[in-house]
Design a protein around this motif. Structure first.
Motif, PDB file in Angstrom:
ATOM      1  N   ALA A  10       0.836  -1.204   0.000  1.00 50.24           N
ATOM      2  CA  ALA A  10       0.000   0.000   0.000  1.00 50.24           C
ATOM      3  C   ALA A  10       0.872   1.255   0.000  1.00 50.24           C
ATOM      4  N   TYR A  20      -4.989   8.379  -3.473  1.00 54.03           N
ATOM      5  CA  TYR A  20      -5.575   7.280  -2.709  1.00 54.03           C
ATOM      6  C   TYR A  20      -6.547   6.458  -3.547  1.00 54.03           C
ATOM      7  N   ARG A  21      -7.368   7.115  -4.344  1.00 58.94           N
ATOM      8  CA  ARG A  21      -8.348   6.380  -5.142  1.00 58.94           C
ATOM      9  C   ARG A  21      -7.648   5.491  -6.177  1.00 58.94           C
ATOM     10  N   ALA A  24      -5.876   2.559  -4.474  1.00 55.56           N
ATOM     11  CA  ALA A  24      -6.836   1.558  -4.007  1.00 55.56           C
ATOM     12  C   ALA A  24      -7.343   0.710  -5.172  1.00 55.56           C
ATOM     13  N   ASN A  25      -7.624   1.351  -6.315  1.00 55.88           N
ATOM     14  CA  ASN A  25      -8.093   0.608  -7.488  1.00 55.88           C
ATOM     15  C   ASN A  25      -7.044  -0.394  -7.971  1.00 55.88           C
ATOM     16  N   VAL A  29      -8.603  -2.863  -3.517  1.00 56.43           N
ATOM     17  CA  VAL A  29      -9.147  -2.686  -2.171  1.00 56.43           C
ATOM     18  C   VAL A  29      -9.947  -1.394  -2.162  1.00 56.43           C
ATOM     19  N   THR A  30     -10.731  -1.207  -1.108  1.00 51.83           N
ATOM     20  CA  THR A  30     -11.478   0.037  -0.987  1.00 51.83           C
ATOM     21  C   THR A  30     -10.543   1.150  -0.497  1.00 51.83           C
ATOM     22  N   GLN A  31     -10.959   2.383  -0.732  1.00 49.86           N
ATOM     23  CA  GLN A  31     -10.126   3.504  -0.287  1.00 49.86           C
ATOM     24  C   GLN A  31      -9.992   3.543   1.238  1.00 49.86           C
ATOM     25  N   LEU A  34      -7.365   1.038   2.219  1.00 51.87           N
ATOM     26  CA  LEU A  34      -6.016   1.531   1.922  1.00 51.87           C
ATOM     27  C   LEU A  34      -5.574   2.533   2.983  1.00 51.87           C
ATOM     28  N   THR A  35      -6.470   3.448   3.335  1.00 60.96           N
ATOM     29  CA  THR A  35      -6.147   4.442   4.355  1.00 60.96           C
ATOM     30  C   THR A  35      -5.788   3.778   5.678  1.00 60.96           C
TER      31      THR A  35
END
Length: 315
Positions: A10, A20-21, A24-25, A29-31, A34-35
């Motif tokens: 990550a 971030y978007r 994540a893509n 994974v979802t944003q 990832l955060t």
């Protein structure tokens, strides 16, 4: 300090995309996930790795210093995963195989065919007596063995060939007519050469059983290895009872007479220990079973001498 490979992935992906978007893509994974991974890594390290601003995620000074090594670790993780999958599927890794004189030609030819299919497997062939092969198969030191049929039921086998005893005599002392060959005279008129018992116990026992069953006797002298025996025969020092497969190393100065009768032949198998899971070994076994479904029989016992070839020469 604990962190996992997913957190490093990550970190590296977010550093590469600065978004971030997008990161994540690419990681599927979802944003928020990832955060959470980035925050968990930052908490573990006790340092902020990214600053969020109008231009996306920007590396901090600490993040920039860690990126190179983190990228190397992620790449190493990918390589390990790829290698692990290859090993698990039997197309990469190492394969240790034992073999003896009876499989002198067959074992290398099967290894060569196997290497054509799976070039990333490192195969190590080692010449050793059947008794040693059996011990190492039981302990897991050896993955496969070309050997006499195993005595222990926990070992599995695929029967490959039938080898036969032959009498090796100096070519210059042979009779023009094979029918004139006298085995008893050949054994009593010249010293009978054979391997030292501890070097090849299976063969020594086979020869002793053959001589005893056929009530044959001879003046026995010992040598340390098969090549020496063949050289001594060629020099006229004596005769030797050997496996028919010795024809692969015997030159034109040695003539081989196939022997018959009780205890004159034995079976050789590909043997493995099923208690150890091993996909590479299993792939090799499948190849052998497919190419050699039934044992190769030795030439029937006659007094027709076996023709031998001159040894290859070269640098």
């Amino acid at each position: 300090m604990k962190f996992d490979l997913k957190q490093l992935q990550a970190f590296v992906m977010l550093a590469e995309t600065a978004n971030y978007r997008e990161a994540a893509n690419r990681l599927f994974v979802t944003q928020p996930a990832l955060t959470k991974q980035i925050q968990g890594l930052e908490q573990t390290l006790g340092s902020t790795l990214f600053n969020r601003g109008r231009h996306g995620a920007e590396l901090t000074a600490v993040g920039a210093q860690l990126l190179t090594q983190a990228s190397a670790l992620v790449e190493h993780g990918r390589e390990f995963e790829s290698h692990a999958l290859a090993v698990a599927s039997g197309v990469a890794g190492r394969l240790k195989i034992g073999f003896g004189l009876s499989s002198f030609a067959l074992a290398p030819s099967l290894v060569a065919r196997f290497k054509q299919q799976v070039p990333d497997v490192m195969v190590h062939l080692q010449d050793m007596p059947s008794a040693i092969q059996q011990e190492q198969l039981l302990s897991g030191q050896l993955q496969l063995g070309f050997m006499r049929r195993p005595e222990l039921p926990q070992l599995r086998e695929h029967r490959l060939l039938i080898d036969r005893l032959v009498l090796a005599v100096p070519t210059r002392m042979t009779q023009p007519d094979p029918a004139a060959f006298d085995l008893q005279q050949a054994l009593t008129s010249q010293p009978l050469l054979q391997m030292v018992g501890h070097r090849c116990p299976g063969l020594s026992q086979q020869i002793a059983s053959f001589l005893g069953a056929n009530r044959l006797t001879g003046m026995i002298q010992e040598a340390e290895d098969i090549q020496t025996l063949v050289a001594l025969v060629a020099a006229g020092i004596g005769n030797a009872i050997l496996p028919r497969s010795v024809s692969f190393i015997a030159g034109p100065d040695v003539t081989l007479y196939p022997l018959s009768g009780p205890n004159s032949e034995w079976e050789v198998s590909l043997v493995w220990n099923p208690l150890f899971a091993d996909p590479i070994r299993d792939n090799f076994v499948k190849l052998v079973v497919a190419t050699h479904p039934t044992p190769i029989s030795a030439t029937p016992g006659t007094l027709t001498p076996v023709k031998t070839k001159a040894p290859a020469t070269g640098a």
